[in-house]
Design an enzyme around this catalytic site. Structure first.
Site: not given
Length: 458
Positions: A65-66, A68, A170, A232
């Site tokens: 998470e966080h 990319d 999310g 995403d």
């Protein structure tokens, strides 16, 4: 480019979620753009073969998470909630003062047939309101360079959209929308035009899927003012049934990871997603601050290593180690240090998670998920009270290997790895406990890895 708009017979025609969305989109299209059944058909109505239906899923991120937007590693999978586009369009020659590229869009989630948005594909600019339109405008703008401007080509279409990815959860409703619209654009432009501004010869489906994600990420960055990374859009475009994707956000390559290494006898756990129903918008507030803080940490590390170690080149936090970070800790504010620490350790957790998943080491995978959440909570500070309650409840339940926040943070969903026989009990436990502790309702669902984007034959 022959693979650009490859059509597939989707097994999701038998899937209730997608089948329902197709029906919704078709019905909305008919209500909005087609004459009533009592009226004679319009001479300009296209044949049935000219109608296109595309689908792109949302996603849940198991870990990573966080990372990319710092060229790091992520490990997401597609879910069975999607966005469906249904419509028709064509490429025409603009012969009248740029007025030929009329495009009309309508969405079941945005007012239905009473709220049609019209724009000219020749003059695309982001708008203040309605904001949801900017995701579509941005995607269309990525494909107009594929048109032959010397022949004054423009694209014109009517498009109806239906989606069931929970907004602000999310789970990447925006990427799902973008990728589905991108697929639709490829159908309208056709194989010969799609991606012609990038390649002059045929490319593999894999390479096309990645380029589609790059375009849609750029669309969201520029038109929706969101500094998101590529995860995403990437997994929605490239995802594969029964596979988690380990995405390298620097090289833009990916590895398909099968839980248990594809061994039939392995007792695979279930993945439970729980929506806190606390909404967020990653384009506002804290998310862009985190992006800037990571950039600050990178700059400090670059300056430090340039002076102390000429053999080490740090292009992003992906290249940094905890040793690098500790050596220049006194040059950073504490908050910057914590942000960098999360990213560096999270990248390492992704690598360990890939091995754990392939080897069926579910306890190890659960511990990594727990560590990830704790880092996001304390070092990156993107969790919130409601999400922490859900994570704590899940971790206290029998059969749970691990649980963490997923997505941009500040609300949204949790993802939990749990023994299959304990799924139903866990979901009831979460709903009851969350209501008792927070006074709110949460919604839960079980998922496995679904297919990525596709064109659906009706």
């Amino acid at each position: 480019r022959a693979l650009a708009s490859k059509r597939v017979m989707s097994t999701d025609n038998e899937n209730n979620n997608v089948s329902h969305l197709i029906q919704e989109a078709q019905s909305l299209f008919q209500q909005t753009f087609q004459p009533s059944s009592s009226s004679p058909p319009s001479p300009s109505s296209p044949p049935l073969s000219s109608y296109h239906c595309t689908c792109a899923p949302g996603r849940v991120n198991l870990i990573g998470e966080h990372t990319d937007y710092t060229q790091g590693l992520v490990l997401p999978l597609c879910i069975h909630y999607s966005t469906v586009c249904y419509g028709t369009g064509k490429v025409i020659e603009d012969v009248g003062e740029g007025g030929g590229g009329i495009c009309r869009i309508v969405s079941t989630n945005q007012g239905g047939s009473s709220n049609v948005y019209t724009f000219n594909s020749n003059e695309i600019e982001k708008v203040k309101e309605p904001k949801w339109v900017n995701y579509i405008l941005g995607v269309v703008a990525q494909y107009t360079p594929d048109l032959n401007t010397s022949s004054r080509e423009v694209v014109s279409f009517d498009l109806a959209i239906a989606g069931d990815v929970p907004l602000g959860s999310g789970l990447s409703s925006s990427a799902s929308l973008e990728i589905s619209v991108a697929r639709f654009m490829e159908c309208v432009l056709g194989d010969d035009r799609s991606f012609s501004s990038v390649w002059k010869c045929n490319e593999t489906e894999r390479k096309i899927s990645i380029e589609r994600a790059v375009r849609c990420r750029r669309a969201e960055n520029v038109y929706a003012d969101s500094p998101c990374g590529i995860m995403d859009q990437y997994v929605s475009s490239c995802g594969k049934k029964d596979c988690v994707l380990m995405i390298d956000c620097r090289s833009l390559d990916y590895q398909q990871v099968v839980m248990g290494g594809g061994k039939e006898h392995v007792d695979k756990p279930a993945i439970v997603v729980c929506n806190s129903n606390v909404s967020h918008s990653i384009a506002d507030g804290e998310y862009p601050i985190r992006v800037a803080q990571c950039q600050t940490a990178t700059s400090i590390l670059q300056e430090f290593t340039a002076v102390t170690n000429n053999e080490t080149k740090i292009e992003s936090l992906r290249d940094a180690t905890l040793d690098h970070l500790k050596q220049c800790q006194d040059k950073m504010e504490d908050v910057i240090y914590k942000r960098a620490k999360h990213v560096i350790t999270e990248n390492e957790r992704v690598l360990q998670a890939v091995k754990a998943l392939q080897n069926g080491e579910w306890e190890t995978m659960g511990l990594l998920m727990n560590e990830s959440h704790d880092s996001l909570k304390h070092d990156f500070e993107v969790s919130c009270e409601e999400v922490d309650v859900l994570v704590d409840l899940a971790r206290s339940y029998k059969g749970v290997y691990g649980s963490r926040i997923t997505g941009g943070g500040f609300g949204g969903c949790t993802v939990t790895l749990v023994k299959r026989e304990d799924v139903e009990g866990l979901m009831c436990f979460l709903k009851e406990g969350y209501k008792e502790k927070c006074g709110l309702d949460c919604s839960c669902f079980v998922t496995d890895a679904a297919d990525g984007s596709r064109v659906i034959e009706l």
